[in-house]
Design a protein around this motif. Structure first.
Motif, PDB file in Angstrom:
ATOM      1  N   ASN A  67       0.825  -1.211   0.000  1.00 40.13           N
ATOM      2  CA  ASN A  67       0.000   0.000   0.000  1.00 40.13           C
ATOM      3  C   ASN A  67       0.856   1.256   0.000  1.00 40.13           C
ATOM      4  N   GLU A  68       1.951   1.220   0.777  1.00 42.19           N
ATOM      5  CA  GLU A  68       2.824   2.390   0.840  1.00 42.19           C
ATOM      6  C   GLU A  68       3.565   2.592  -0.477  1.00 42.19           C
ATOM      7  N   TRP A  69       3.957   1.503  -1.110  1.00 39.31           N
ATOM      8  CA  TRP A  69       4.686   1.625  -2.378  1.00 39.31           C
ATOM      9  C   TRP A  69       3.809   2.185  -3.485  1.00 39.31           C
ATOM     10  N   LYS A  70       2.498   1.985  -3.399  1.00 46.98           N
ATOM     11  CA  LYS A  70       1.587   2.594  -4.366  1.00 46.98           C
ATOM     12  C   LYS A  70       1.647   4.123  -4.245  1.00 46.98           C
ATOM     13  N   LYS A  71       1.711   4.598  -3.000  1.00 50.27           N
ATOM     14  CA  LYS A  71       1.828   6.038  -2.787  1.00 50.27           C
ATOM     15  C   LYS A  71       3.184   6.547  -3.267  1.00 50.27           C
ATOM     16  N   VAL A  72       4.225   5.747  -2.999  1.00 56.57           N
ATOM     17  CA  VAL A  72       5.570   6.121  -3.435  1.00 56.57           C
ATOM     18  C   VAL A  72       5.631   6.200  -4.959  1.00 56.57           C
ATOM     19  N   ALA A  73       4.900   5.314  -5.633  1.00 53.08           N
ATOM     20  CA  ALA A  73       4.908   5.310  -7.094  1.00 53.08           C
ATOM     21  C   ALA A  73       4.370   6.627  -7.649  1.00 53.08           C
ATOM     22  N   VAL A  74       3.338   7.174  -7.010  1.00 57.30           N
ATOM     23  CA  VAL A  74       2.786   8.462  -7.443  1.00 57.30           C
ATOM     24  C   VAL A  74       3.812   9.569  -7.234  1.00 57.30           C
ATOM     25  N   VAL A  75       4.473   9.552  -6.061  1.00 57.56           N
ATOM     26  CA  VAL A  75       5.511  10.552  -5.785  1.00 57.56           C
ATOM     27  C   VAL A  75       6.664  10.417  -6.767  1.00 57.56           C
ATOM     28  N   ASN A  76       7.048   9.169  -7.063  1.00 58.62           N
ATOM     29  CA  ASN A  76       8.126   8.926  -8.026  1.00 58.62           C
ATOM     30  C   ASN A  76       7.795   9.489  -9.400  1.00 58.62           C
ATOM     31  N   LEU A  77       6.543   9.320  -9.815  1.00 60.76           N
ATOM     32  CA  LEU A  77       6.121   9.831 -11.120  1.00 60.76           C
ATOM     33  C   LEU A  77       6.245  11.351 -11.173  1.00 60.76           C
ATOM     34  N   LEU A  78       5.788  12.012 -10.109  1.00 57.23           N
ATOM     35  CA  LEU A  78       5.895  13.469 -10.056  1.00 57.23           C
ATOM     36  C   LEU A  78       7.358  13.911 -10.035  1.00 57.23           C
ATOM     37  N   PHE A  79       8.183  13.177  -9.284  1.00 51.24           N
ATOM     38  CA  PHE A  79       9.602  13.524  -9.195  1.00 51.24           C
ATOM     39  C   PHE A  79      10.310  13.293 -10.533  1.00 51.24           C
ATOM     40  N   LEU A  80       9.886  12.253 -11.259  1.00 48.76           N
ATOM     41  CA  LEU A  80      10.454  11.995 -12.580  1.00 48.76           C
ATOM     42  C   LEU A  80      10.152  13.151 -13.532  1.00 48.76           C
ATOM     43  N   ILE A  81       8.920  13.635 -13.471  1.00 49.80           N
ATOM     44  CA  ILE A  81       8.542  14.783 -14.309  1.00 49.80           C
ATOM     45  C   ILE A  81       9.382  16.000 -13.945  1.00 49.80           C
ATOM     46  N   PHE A  82       9.567  16.214 -12.627  1.00 53.63           N
ATOM     47  CA  PHE A  82      10.370  17.346 -12.165  1.00 53.63           C
ATOM     48  C   PHE A  82      11.824  17.218 -12.632  1.00 53.63           C
ATOM     49  N   LEU A  83      12.412  16.019 -12.465  1.00 52.84           N
ATOM     50  CA  LEU A  83      13.807  15.816 -12.875  1.00 52.84           C
ATOM     51  C   LEU A  83      13.980  15.976 -14.387  1.00 52.84           C
ATOM     52  N   THR A  84      13.006  15.493 -15.149  1.00 48.88           N
ATOM     53  CA  THR A  84      13.085  15.628 -16.601  1.00 48.88           C
ATOM     54  C   THR A  84      13.046  17.097 -17.008  1.00 48.88           C
ATOM     55  N   ALA A  85      12.199  17.877 -16.314  1.00 42.76           N
ATOM     56  CA  ALA A  85      12.138  19.312 -16.600  1.00 42.76           C
ATOM     57  C   ALA A  85      13.459  19.991 -16.236  1.00 42.76           C
ATOM     58  N   VAL A  86      14.016  19.612 -15.085  1.00 41.05           N
ATOM     59  CA  VAL A  86      15.299  20.184 -14.662  1.00 41.05           C
ATOM     60  C   VAL A  86      16.393  19.822 -15.649  1.00 41.05           C
ATOM     61  N   TYR A  87      16.380  18.574 -16.099  1.00 41.52           N
ATOM     62  CA  TYR A  87      17.389  18.128 -17.075  1.00 41.52           C
ATOM     63  C   TYR A  87      17.290  18.935 -18.372  1.00 41.52           C
ATOM     64  N   SER A  88      16.066  19.183 -18.816  1.00 45.56           N
ATOM     65  CA  SER A  88      15.861  19.954 -20.047  1.00 45.56           C
ATOM     66  C   SER A  88      16.361  21.384 -19.887  1.00 45.56           C
ATOM     67  N   VAL A  89      16.042  22.001 -18.746  1.00 42.05           N
ATOM     68  CA  VAL A  89      16.506  23.370 -18.484  1.00 42.05           C
ATOM     69  C   VAL A  89      18.025  23.391 -18.388  1.00 42.05           C
ATOM     70  N   GLY A  90      18.602  22.354 -17.769  1.00 44.44           N
ATOM     71  CA  GLY A  90      20.060  22.283 -17.653  1.00 44.44           C
ATOM     72  C   GLY A  90      20.734  22.193 -19.012  1.00 44.44           C
ATOM     73  N   CYS A  91      20.118  21.446 -19.935  1.00 41.73           N
ATOM     74  CA  CYS A  91      20.670  21.358 -21.299  1.00 41.73           C
ATOM     75  C   CYS A  91      20.659  22.731 -21.971  1.00 41.73           C
ATOM     76  N   CYS A  92      19.585  23.497 -21.727  1.00 40.21           N
ATOM     77  CA  CYS A  92      19.521  24.853 -22.278  1.00 40.21           C
ATOM     78  C   CYS A  92      20.613  25.740 -21.670  1.00 40.21           C
ATOM     79  N   ALA A  93      20.848  25.567 -20.360  1.00 43.96           N
ATOM     80  CA  ALA A  93      21.882  26.364 -19.699  1.00 43.96           C
ATOM     81  C   ALA A  93      23.270  26.035 -20.256  1.00 43.96           C
TER      82      ALA A  93
END
Length: 271
Positions: free
Chosen positions: A227-253
């Protein structure tokens, strides 16, 4: 003029830096002030994660603000590795927790759990003596069965209550044992008791024993983990989106830094 991408990287890493300091401080506090194994369970992981985020965020912050390209390259490399690892962990978590569900007990408001319903990988982890010793210690120190016993003084209260997986597996014997409920966490074995279910023989009314070494207790822990890992999976998905956005901005920098370096070199070479 500082470009937008560099400014965004600086802001994001300033936030990450503050977060890393908080995590590192919490880990150190748990290591110093924690009085039990349960309280100290997360001290080393917290210190490791906090220190790692601290180093990475400082590299990104300095690289973006001071236009240090090699630091930004290092920052992007680490971010890319984090994205891959987080994606692998999320997939792995879904694979090892796709099995296992509580069984409805006739005439009861709770479910019961069987260790054999879960993946081999999870079963090996809870069956390890060292791992289970720490988990059992945490269950005892949480006093979850003590509070359970105070709430259920008679059978009518007990049968309708929606127990948590850990309460169902650790604080009472399995229903198939056919023990008679005597209140709280006390159960009476029938005369001439005989059963092929090992948990029935493992159960003891002693509050320090109960069913803490039962397969049903381990299954309850795994059900809670699922049950807890299901919640972690949602957090992981949001964090993946955040990291991907950061990675894209970093490439621009990085691209902006290279362009600025080229412009400065062109101006110096211009007679």
């Amino acid at each position: 003029m500082v470009r937008v991408s560099n400014g965004l990287i600086a802001v994001l890493n300033a936030i990450t830096l503050a977060l890393s300091i908080a995590i590192l401080g919490a880990g150190i506090w748990l290591s110093v002030r924690g009085s039990t194994d349960c309280e100290k369970f997360l001290d080393r992981p917290a210190i490791a994660v906090g220190a790692f985020l601290l180093v990475v965020s400082v590299a990104g912050l300095v690289g973006a603000c001071c236009r240090v390209s090699w630091l930004l390259w290092l920052y992007l490399l680490v971010t890319f590795v984090l994205i891959v690892l987080l994606l692998c962990f999320t997939v792995f978590a879904f694979v090892v927790t796709n099995r296992g569900a509580g069984e409805v007990v006739s005439g009861r408001g709770y479910r019961e759990y069987r260790l054999g319903d879960y993946s081999n990988w999870l079963r090996r982890r809870v069956n390890d003596a060292g791992n289970w010793g720490r988990i059992r210690s945490c269950i005892r120190e949480s006093k979850i069965c003590e509070s359970f016993g105070k709430k259920h003084r008679n059978l009518s209260q007990f049968v309708v209550h929606n127990l948590s997986p850990v309460q169902s597996g650790c604080c009472k014997p399995p229903s198939e044992c056919n023990f008679r409920f005597a209140g709280g966490t006390t159960w009476i074995k029938p005369d001439n008791f005989s059963s092929n279910v090992s948990d029935c023989h493992t159960w003891e009314n002693d509050p320090k024993v109960l069913c803490f070494d039962c397969g049903s207790c381990k299954a309850g822990v795994l059900a809670n983990l699922k049950n807890e890992w299901k919640k972690v999976a949602v957090v992981n998905l949001l964090f993946l989106i955040f990291l991907t956005a950061v990675y894209s901005v970093g490439c621009c920098a990085i691209r902006n830094n290279r362009r600025d370096d080229s412009n400065r070199s062109w101006k110096r070479s211009d007679p």
